[in-house]
Design a protein around this motif. Sequence first.
Motif, PDB file in Angstrom:
ATOM      1  N   LEU A   1       5.175   6.365 -13.927  1.00 30.60           N
ATOM      2  CA  LEU A   1       4.101   6.549 -12.950  1.00 30.60           C
ATOM      3  C   LEU A   1       3.153   5.357 -12.918  1.00 30.60           C
ATOM      4  O   LEU A   1       2.617   5.009 -11.856  1.00 30.60           O
ATOM      5  CB  LEU A   1       3.330   7.832 -13.261  1.00 30.60           C
ATOM      6  N   ALA A   2       2.938   4.713 -14.061  1.00 27.90           N
ATOM      7  CA  ALA A   2       2.089   3.521 -14.076  1.00 27.90           C
ATOM      8  C   ALA A   2       2.720   2.406 -13.251  1.00 27.90           C
ATOM      9  O   ALA A   2       2.046   1.727 -12.459  1.00 27.90           O
ATOM     10  CB  ALA A   2       1.859   3.061 -15.510  1.00 27.90           C
ATOM     11  N   ALA A   3       4.014   2.187 -13.432  1.00 34.13           N
ATOM     12  CA  ALA A   3       4.704   1.153 -12.663  1.00 34.13           C
ATOM     13  C   ALA A   3       4.731   1.507 -11.181  1.00 34.13           C
ATOM     14  O   ALA A   3       4.561   0.645 -10.313  1.00 34.13           O
ATOM     15  CB  ALA A   3       6.125   0.978 -13.191  1.00 34.13           C
ATOM     16  N   TYR A   4       4.953   2.772 -10.889  1.00 37.01           N
ATOM     17  CA  TYR A   4       4.965   3.231  -9.501  1.00 37.01           C
ATOM     18  C   TYR A   4       3.626   2.944  -8.833  1.00 37.01           C
ATOM     19  O   TYR A   4       3.569   2.387  -7.728  1.00 37.01           O
ATOM     20  CB  TYR A   4       5.272   4.726  -9.475  1.00 37.01           C
ATOM     21  N   ALA A   5       2.530   3.303  -9.510  1.00 40.72           N
ATOM     22  CA  ALA A   5       1.196   3.073  -8.952  1.00 40.72           C
ATOM     23  C   ALA A   5       0.934   1.587  -8.763  1.00 40.72           C
ATOM     24  O   ALA A   5       0.388   1.151  -7.737  1.00 40.72           O
ATOM     25  CB  ALA A   5       0.137   3.686  -9.863  1.00 40.72           C
ATOM     26  N   HIS A   6       1.314   0.787  -9.762  1.00 36.85           N
ATOM     27  CA  HIS A   6       1.081  -0.655  -9.690  1.00 36.85           C
ATOM     28  C   HIS A   6       1.854  -1.274  -8.524  1.00 36.85           C
ATOM     29  O   HIS A   6       1.304  -2.063  -7.743  1.00 36.85           O
ATOM     30  CB  HIS A   6       1.506  -1.303 -11.009  1.00 36.85           C
ATOM     31  N   ARG A   7       3.124  -0.904  -8.402  1.00 35.12           N
ATOM     32  CA  ARG A   7       3.955  -1.515  -7.367  1.00 35.12           C
ATOM     33  C   ARG A   7       3.566  -1.030  -5.978  1.00 35.12           C
ATOM     34  O   ARG A   7       3.508  -1.810  -5.022  1.00 35.12           O
ATOM     35  CB  ARG A   7       5.432  -1.199  -7.655  1.00 35.12           C
ATOM     36  N   VAL A   8       3.289   0.258  -5.822  1.00 34.74           N
ATOM     37  CA  VAL A   8       2.856   0.762  -4.517  1.00 34.74           C
ATOM     38  C   VAL A   8       1.541   0.096  -4.120  1.00 34.74           C
ATOM     39  O   VAL A   8       1.338  -0.272  -2.959  1.00 34.74           O
ATOM     40  CB  VAL A   8       2.714   2.294  -4.543  1.00 34.74           C
ATOM     41  N   GLY A   9       0.640  -0.084  -5.095  1.00 39.16           N
ATOM     42  CA  GLY A   9      -0.615  -0.762  -4.793  1.00 39.16           C
ATOM     43  C   GLY A   9      -0.390  -2.168  -4.288  1.00 39.16           C
ATOM     44  O   GLY A   9      -1.060  -2.619  -3.342  1.00 39.16           O
ATOM     45  N   ALA A  10       0.561  -2.894  -4.889  1.00 40.63           N
ATOM     46  CA  ALA A  10       0.862  -4.253  -4.433  1.00 40.63           C
ATOM     47  C   ALA A  10       1.429  -4.245  -3.016  1.00 40.63           C
ATOM     48  O   ALA A  10       1.080  -5.097  -2.184  1.00 40.63           O
ATOM     49  CB  ALA A  10       1.839  -4.911  -5.395  1.00 40.63           C
ATOM     50  N   ARG A  11       2.289  -3.279  -2.723  1.00 45.95           N
ATOM     51  CA  ARG A  11       2.859  -3.188  -1.382  1.00 45.95           C
ATOM     52  C   ARG A  11       1.800  -2.855  -0.339  1.00 45.95           C
ATOM     53  O   ARG A  11       1.770  -3.431   0.755  1.00 45.95           O
ATOM     54  CB  ARG A  11       3.966  -2.133  -1.357  1.00 45.95           C
ATOM     55  N   LEU A  12       0.915  -1.926  -0.681  1.00 48.70           N
ATOM     56  CA  LEU A  12      -0.154  -1.570   0.254  1.00 48.70           C
ATOM     57  C   LEU A  12      -1.098  -2.747   0.492  1.00 48.70           C
ATOM     58  O   LEU A  12      -1.530  -2.997   1.617  1.00 48.70           O
ATOM     59  CB  LEU A  12      -0.934  -0.371  -0.285  1.00 48.70           C
ATOM     60  N   ALA A  13      -1.431  -3.468  -0.585  1.00 51.42           N
ATOM     61  CA  ALA A  13      -2.332  -4.614  -0.451  1.00 51.42           C
ATOM     62  C   ALA A  13      -1.711  -5.700   0.421  1.00 51.42           C
ATOM     63  O   ALA A  13      -2.387  -6.316   1.248  1.00 51.42           O
ATOM     64  CB  ALA A  13      -2.674  -5.169  -1.829  1.00 51.42           C
ATOM     65  N   ALA A  14      -0.409  -5.932   0.244  1.00 50.97           N
ATOM     66  CA  ALA A  14       0.260  -6.940   1.052  1.00 50.97           C
ATOM     67  C   ALA A  14       0.286  -6.538   2.525  1.00 50.97           C
ATOM     68  O   ALA A  14       0.066  -7.361   3.418  1.00 50.97           O
ATOM     69  CB  ALA A  14       1.683  -7.152   0.545  1.00 50.97           C
ATOM     70  N   ALA A  15       0.539  -5.260   2.773  1.00 52.75           N
ATOM     71  CA  ALA A  15       0.579  -4.781   4.154  1.00 52.75           C
ATOM     72  C   ALA A  15      -0.798  -4.822   4.794  1.00 52.75           C
ATOM     73  O   ALA A  15      -0.933  -5.099   5.986  1.00 52.75           O
ATOM     74  CB  ALA A  15       1.134  -3.362   4.195  1.00 52.75           C
ATOM     75  N   ALA A  16      -1.835  -4.572   3.992  1.00 46.25           N
ATOM     76  CA  ALA A  16      -3.196  -4.528   4.540  1.00 46.25           C
ATOM     77  C   ALA A  16      -3.609  -5.863   5.132  1.00 46.25           C
ATOM     78  O   ALA A  16      -4.417  -5.918   6.064  1.00 46.25           O
ATOM     79  CB  ALA A  16      -4.183  -4.109   3.455  1.00 46.25           C
ATOM     80  N   GLY A  17      -3.067  -6.949   4.596  1.00 49.52           N
ATOM     81  CA  GLY A  17      -3.457  -8.263   5.095  1.00 49.52           C
ATOM     82  C   GLY A  17      -2.836  -8.622   6.418  1.00 49.52           C
ATOM     83  O   GLY A  17      -3.229  -9.622   7.032  1.00 49.52           O
ATOM     84  N   THR A  18      -1.862  -7.855   6.902  1.00 54.40           N
ATOM     85  CA  THR A  18      -1.158  -8.206   8.135  1.00 54.40           C
ATOM     86  C   THR A  18      -1.306  -7.171   9.239  1.00 54.40           C
ATOM     87  O   THR A  18      -0.732  -7.342  10.317  1.00 54.40           O
ATOM     88  CB  THR A  18       0.348  -8.374   7.839  1.00 54.40           C
ATOM     89  N   GLN A  19      -2.066  -6.103   9.000  1.00 50.79           N
ATOM     90  CA  GLN A  19      -2.061  -5.008   9.963  1.00 50.79           C
ATOM     91  C   GLN A  19      -3.322  -4.933  10.813  1.00 50.79           C
ATOM     92  O   GLN A  19      -3.512  -3.978  11.551  1.00 50.79           O
ATOM     93  CB  GLN A  19      -1.854  -3.677   9.240  1.00 50.79           C
TER      94      GLN A  19
END
Length: 371
Positions: free
Chosen positions: A286-304
């Motif tokens: 769950l820690a890795a899941y949260a970390h990786r999902v957070g990175a994906r969301l942050a990357a998407a936030a910069g382009t939307q």
Amino acid sequence: MSTSSTVDRAFRAALYAPSDDALDTGASLLAADPGVDAELARRGQEFVATAWQRGWRPADVARIVRRELGEVHVRLLAALVRTQAADDRPRGPRWAAELDALPSGEPPRTDRFSHASAVLELYRLLLRLPALEPLDEPAPRTESRMLTRIRALLAKAEATGYPEEAEALSAKAQELMARHSVDEALLAARAPSPDAPGACRIGVEPPYEQAKAVLLDAVATANHCRAVWNEALAFSTVVGFEADLEAVELLYASLLVQATTAMSRAEAAQRAGGRKRTKTFRQSFLAAYAHRVGARLAAAAGTQVSADLLPVLASRDVAVTDRVDRLFPETTTTRLRGVSDTAGWTEGARAADRAQVRSRPPLGRRAAPPA
């Protein structure tokens, strides 16, 4: 002896004593006098009203009562809260939804002594609740048909026993979330809302609450909100504008469904390979899941976000930050603990890469309906 006097004696014995030994004394006094029941209920409603004055909400109290005491006590609480609500002031749509979510029906009745003991345990907990930051309700608004559909999809995803169906339902819900968020942002760009940011509390329950808090923080940040975790009381306060708060609640719930489903699959594969199920595997997953999902969301936030909406979002970010600073003038950071299982971390990261976290169309443009 008056009923009020009997209740006072029972309270002095059970509610304010430093030990649990006096609880039996208080319960015996109440059990011996059937005439005290109405006065006892009235006092309970006063405790509930005091909790509201100290910043608590129905969902918050139900959460801590369930965690610290039990389901019988939650039902006792629900009966008190519903009775007290008849004399309470209107408090807004979120409050009404929290009242509706409380369990219905009368609490099970046992012998008078057991019932009195449970009531006193509940009252003692209510009496000791600390003060919380008061959360203002947003202006009343009618929930859109799209949000109603999203909630229904997520409820089905949580209820199904089939992982593939849960993933498909969550993916569909997130498509609708993206469209809803675009619609709200377009509306704000055309006619900026005078409303101030609101706030809501979202339960972050054990086990693995640190990883869940990290996931919620990532979802909040990606949706122009801020989350502040209260570990001791098992919730995070999320601050933001109402449409964004709704998106955070829905996306966080959906990602938890997906994480739980993926973790069950990964554990099954580990057991098939001869490894026993372990707590460290789940914590690391769950820690890795949260970390990786957070990175994906942050990357998407910069382009939307399109350029025409940047001033609107910047002013909203300032308003949200100001509200957080006023609600929580002092915050601290915490380090994620218990992440030591390499297999769990690897599987959690893989699951996050498969999770349905689709980038929204750039805000400022109309989203195309799904095919």
